[in-house]
Write a protein that holds these residues in place. Structure first.
Motif, PDB file in Angstrom:
ATOM      1  N   ALA A   1     -18.606  -6.205  27.497  1.00  0.00           N
ATOM      2  CA  ALA A   1     -18.406  -7.431  28.286  1.00  0.00           C
ATOM      3  C   ALA A   1     -19.095  -7.251  29.633  1.00  0.00           C
ATOM      4  O   ALA A   1     -18.460  -6.933  30.636  1.00  0.00           O
ATOM      5  CB  ALA A   1     -16.923  -7.716  28.463  1.00  0.00           C
ATOM      6  N   LEU A   2     -20.408  -7.443  29.656  1.00  0.00           N
ATOM      7  CA  LEU A   2     -21.181  -7.205  30.869  1.00  0.00           C
ATOM      8  C   LEU A   2     -20.920  -8.288  31.917  1.00  0.00           C
ATOM      9  O   LEU A   2     -21.155  -9.465  31.651  1.00  0.00           O
ATOM     10  CB  LEU A   2     -22.679  -7.177  30.557  1.00  0.00           C
ATOM     11  N   PRO A   3     -20.478  -7.909  33.106  1.00  0.00           N
ATOM     12  CA  PRO A   3     -20.294  -8.911  34.160  1.00  0.00           C
ATOM     13  C   PRO A   3     -21.608  -9.281  34.849  1.00  0.00           C
ATOM     14  O   PRO A   3     -21.717 -10.311  35.495  1.00  0.00           O
ATOM     15  CB  PRO A   3     -19.336  -8.219  35.133  1.00  0.00           C
ATOM     16  N   ILE A   4     -22.613  -8.409  34.709  1.00  0.00           N
ATOM     17  CA  ILE A   4     -23.928  -8.657  35.300  1.00  0.00           C
ATOM     18  C   ILE A   4     -24.914  -7.686  34.678  1.00  0.00           C
ATOM     19  O   ILE A   4     -24.511  -6.614  34.180  1.00  0.00           O
ATOM     20  CB  ILE A   4     -23.899  -8.478  36.847  1.00  0.00           C
ATOM     21  N   ASN A   5     -26.184  -8.063  34.688  1.00  0.00           N
ATOM     22  CA  ASN A   5     -27.242  -7.179  34.215  1.00  0.00           C
ATOM     23  C   ASN A   5     -28.398  -7.288  35.196  1.00  0.00           C
ATOM     24  O   ASN A   5     -28.957  -8.365  35.395  1.00  0.00           O
ATOM     25  CB  ASN A   5     -27.687  -7.582  32.802  1.00  0.00           C
ATOM     26  N   LEU A   6     -28.732  -6.174  35.850  1.00  0.00           N
ATOM     27  CA  LEU A   6     -29.807  -6.194  36.829  1.00  0.00           C
ATOM     28  C   LEU A   6     -31.189  -6.285  36.182  1.00  0.00           C
ATOM     29  O   LEU A   6     -32.197  -6.362  36.880  1.00  0.00           O
ATOM     30  CB  LEU A   6     -29.746  -4.950  37.727  1.00  0.00           C
ATOM     31  N   ARG A   7     -31.235  -6.312  34.870  1.00  0.00           N
ATOM     32  CA  ARG A   7     -32.514  -6.493  34.166  1.00  0.00           C
ATOM     33  C   ARG A   7     -32.853  -7.990  34.150  1.00  0.00           C
ATOM     34  O   ARG A   7     -32.747  -8.676  33.136  1.00  0.00           O
ATOM     35  CB  ARG A   7     -32.395  -5.943  32.740  1.00  0.00           C
ATOM     36  N   GLN A   8     -33.218  -8.481  35.320  1.00  0.00           N
ATOM     37  CA  GLN A   8     -33.523  -9.896  35.497  1.00  0.00           C
ATOM     38  C   GLN A   8     -34.578 -10.034  36.578  1.00  0.00           C
ATOM     39  O   GLN A   8     -34.947  -9.071  37.247  1.00  0.00           O
ATOM     40  CB  GLN A   8     -32.267 -10.694  35.863  1.00  0.00           C
ATOM     41  N   GLY A   9     -35.077 -11.264  36.760  1.00  0.00           N
ATOM     42  CA  GLY A   9     -36.107 -11.468  37.764  1.00  0.00           C
ATOM     43  C   GLY A   9     -37.335 -10.631  37.477  1.00  0.00           C
ATOM     44  O   GLY A   9     -37.851 -10.611  36.355  1.00  0.00           O
ATOM     45  N   ILE A  10     -37.821  -9.888  38.476  1.00  0.00           N
ATOM     46  CA  ILE A  10     -39.019  -9.064  38.283  1.00  0.00           C
ATOM     47  C   ILE A  10     -38.752  -7.888  37.344  1.00  0.00           C
ATOM     48  O   ILE A  10     -39.699  -7.256  36.859  1.00  0.00           O
ATOM     49  CB  ILE A  10     -39.566  -8.543  39.622  1.00  0.00           C
ATOM     50  N   PHE A  11     -37.476  -7.588  37.096  1.00  0.00           N
ATOM     51  CA  PHE A  11     -37.118  -6.495  36.189  1.00  0.00           C
ATOM     52  C   PHE A  11     -36.719  -7.005  34.804  1.00  0.00           C
ATOM     53  O   PHE A  11     -36.214  -6.238  33.983  1.00  0.00           O
ATOM     54  CB  PHE A  11     -35.978  -5.657  36.780  1.00  0.00           C
ATOM     55  N   ALA A  12     -36.939  -8.282  34.548  1.00  0.00           N
ATOM     56  CA  ALA A  12     -36.578  -8.837  33.241  1.00  0.00           C
ATOM     57  C   ALA A  12     -37.364  -8.131  32.149  1.00  0.00           C
ATOM     58  O   ALA A  12     -38.550  -7.815  32.303  1.00  0.00           O
ATOM     59  CB  ALA A  12     -36.856 -10.337  33.204  1.00  0.00           C
ATOM     60  N   ALA A  13     -36.684  -7.837  31.051  1.00  0.00           N
ATOM     61  CA  ALA A  13     -37.323  -7.132  29.943  1.00  0.00           C
ATOM     62  C   ALA A  13     -38.416  -7.990  29.337  1.00  0.00           C
ATOM     63  O   ALA A  13     -38.242  -9.186  29.129  1.00  0.00           O
ATOM     64  CB  ALA A  13     -36.282  -6.771  28.883  1.00  0.00           C
ATOM     65  N   LYS A  14     -39.555  -7.380  29.099  1.00  0.00           N
ATOM     66  CA  LYS A  14     -40.645  -8.092  28.439  1.00  0.00           C
ATOM     67  C   LYS A  14     -40.322  -8.244  26.956  1.00  0.00           C
ATOM     68  O   LYS A  14     -39.687  -7.375  26.361  1.00  0.00           O
ATOM     69  CB  LYS A  14     -41.955  -7.316  28.604  1.00  0.00           C
ATOM     70  N   LYS A  15     -40.768  -9.355  26.418  1.00  0.00           N
ATOM     71  CA  LYS A  15     -40.521  -9.608  25.006  1.00  0.00           C
ATOM     72  C   LYS A  15     -41.238  -8.564  24.170  1.00  0.00           C
ATOM     73  O   LYS A  15     -42.445  -8.352  24.292  1.00  0.00           O
ATOM     74  CB  LYS A  15     -41.010 -11.011  24.623  1.00  0.00           C
ATOM     75  N   LYS A  16     -40.489  -7.887  23.337  1.00  0.00           N
ATOM     76  CA  LYS A  16     -41.078  -6.827  22.524  1.00  0.00           C
ATOM     77  C   LYS A  16     -41.923  -7.411  21.394  1.00  0.00           C
ATOM     78  O   LYS A  16     -41.586  -8.422  20.804  1.00  0.00           O
ATOM     79  CB  LYS A  16     -39.991  -5.927  21.927  1.00  0.00           C
ATOM     80  N   GLN A  17     -43.015  -6.717  21.126  1.00  0.00           N
ATOM     81  CA  GLN A  17     -43.835  -7.132  19.999  1.00  0.00           C
ATOM     82  C   GLN A  17     -43.174  -6.699  18.692  1.00  0.00           C
ATOM     83  O   GLN A  17     -42.548  -5.640  18.631  1.00  0.00           O
ATOM     84  CB  GLN A  17     -45.221  -6.497  20.101  1.00  0.00           C
ATOM     85  N   PRO A  18     -43.300  -7.519  17.642  1.00  0.00           N
ATOM     86  CA  PRO A  18     -42.718  -7.137  16.351  1.00  0.00           C
ATOM     87  C   PRO A  18     -43.297  -5.805  15.863  1.00  0.00           C
ATOM     88  O   PRO A  18     -44.434  -5.456  16.183  1.00  0.00           O
ATOM     89  CB  PRO A  18     -43.135  -8.289  15.419  1.00  0.00           C
ATOM     90  N   GLN A  19     -42.498  -5.086  15.097  1.00  0.00           N
ATOM     91  CA  GLN A  19     -42.931  -3.790  14.608  1.00  0.00           C
ATOM     92  C   GLN A  19     -44.205  -3.892  13.776  1.00  0.00           C
ATOM     93  O   GLN A  19     -45.096  -3.038  13.868  1.00  0.00           O
ATOM     94  CB  GLN A  19     -41.815  -3.139  13.771  1.00  0.00           C
TER      95      GLN A  19
END
Length: 402
Positions: free
Chosen positions: A227-245
């Motif tokens: 139950a994450l109250p926040i995730n700092l992986r946002q804004g400039i640190f947002a995860a890039k969309k992974k390429q399919p395998q």
């Protein structure tokens, strides 16, 4: 993914790094350990493969705030947030990373929960992890993963000579063991619920031990990831969309095929341009011949084929039928002789004779033309030949039956 890798870093990259692999399906620890410093993170690269990764930041380096809002949270307020915080932070607001959590309502007042940390510091940690091919999907301060406390209570756990606390209303803290008593004397909560032994914890608060839930701190934190109250992986640190395998497996081959296809298209395009230029040259030559044969006709390039056919059909049915026959014999030599260019055509229908003035690259070219026509049973008479620069100018007469 049912297995998670938790990586808890320190304030500096020279401090120890704790790690733990947690099985979500079995609710148990698979493996855990501690690295002396961040330079040894390569030991976790293989462990990170195929597992979701959570980066835990020290609570002492992440500040939580509840910002009062004039109205409900919206996009306009999000854009204005840095200006609202400018006077509340000690450093330049451009040097601070702001992560946005959930909005809150307290006594009919609107708030937004945020987390603040030094931008360059977080960038350096993300860069170090990237160097070792470790990509966290979750970035969060460690103390925020403690179990949520009841009213008038603090949740607490001991980790690396520090006590981590979590209170109500978006509050966490990390306190050195020597200062815990002073810290607790200033907090308004009357109870401390602790998830690790607290014999060294001296305070006037009521201590409530969760002995049945004692576990490694990172194991306690792993349970809080549900139950994450926040995730700092946002804004400039947002995860890039992974390429399919499948794309990662075939990327090199597809790119090579693309380069080959591009080269093939380029070659074919060049050939097409060359063929088009050649076709244009033949078309211009055909127009010149047509003008010489029919000087009183207006040439229409887009209807040239039809014009030639119509004029030849007219000739084949009239007294000039001999002209068509002689012309057909003469045209046949173009595929057999190079460098022979007719300049004028004159036809004498009384004598059924076609006179061609032409230029060629040498005397032998005229001899070759004469020989080919004679082999076709045509009476050929060659006139005088004269040298004109690099070319030979002369006349050939082709005669049919009178």
């Amino acid at each position: 993914m049912t297995e998670k890798l938790l990586v808890r870093v320190g304030q500096s990259q020279q401090e120890p790094v704790s790690w733990l692999i947690w099985s979500e399906s079995d609710s148990q620890i698979i493996a855990s350990g501690e690295l002396e410093h961040s330079g040894l993170l390569g030991e976790l690269t293989e462990k990170a493969s195929g597992r979701s990764i959570a980066l835990l930041l020290p609570a002492s380096d992440v500040q939580l705030k509840q910002v009062a809002l004039p109205t409900k949270w919206n996009r306009k307020l999000e854009r204005a947030l840095p200006f609202m915080l400018e006077e509340q932070v000690a450093s330049d607001i451009d040097d601070v990373f702001i992560a946005i959590g959930e909005p809150a309502t307290i006594e009919d007042k609107h708030f937004i929960n945020i987390a603040l940390c030094d931008l360059a510091w977080l960038q350096s940690w993300m860069s170090v992890l990237d160097d070792f091919d470790i990509e966290p999907t979750v970035v969060i301060p460690d103390a925020l993963l403690l179990p949520s406390p009841e009213a008038d209570a603090l949740s607490a756990i001991e980790l690396q000579q520090q006590w981590l606390f979590k209170g109500e209303n978006w509050h966490i803290s990390a306190v050195e063991s020597d200062w815990v008593s002073d810290y607790l004397s200033l907090t308004p909560e009357s109870q401390v619920v602790h998830y690790s032994p607290a014999e060294s914890l001296v305070c006037t608060k009521e201590l409530n031990a969760k002995a049945d839930e004692y576990d490694l701190p990172l194991a306690i934190f792993a349970k809080g990831l549900n139950a994450l109250p926040i995730n700092l992986r946002q804004g400039i640190f947002a995860a890039k969309k992974k390429q399919p395998q499948w794309w990662r497996d075939w990327k090199a081959g597809v790119m090579a095929a693309g380069v080959a296809l591009l080269a093939f298209v380029s070659v074919k395009s060049t050939q097409l341009v060359m063929l088009q230029n050649e076709a244009d040259a033949y078309k211009a030559q055909a127009m010149d011949v047509y003008k010489q044969a029919f000087p009183n006709k207006v040439v229409r390039p887009h209807l040239l084929r039809k014009q030639i056919q119509n004029d030849l059909d007219a000739l084949s049915g009239g007294e000039q039928g001999g002209f068509l026959e002689l012309t057909n014999h003469f045209v046949s030599i173009y595929s057999q002789v190079d460098g022979f260019d007719p300049e004028t055509f004159r036809y004498d229908h009384k004598r059924n004779e076609l006179r061609i003035r032409a230029k060629a690259k040498g005397y032998q070219t005229f001899s070759q033309v004469k020989s080919i026509l004679e082999q076709r049973g045509i009476e050929v008479q060659q006139g005088a030949l004269n040298q004109d620069g690099d070319y030979v100018i002369g006349e050939i007469r082709i005669r049919g039956a009178a």
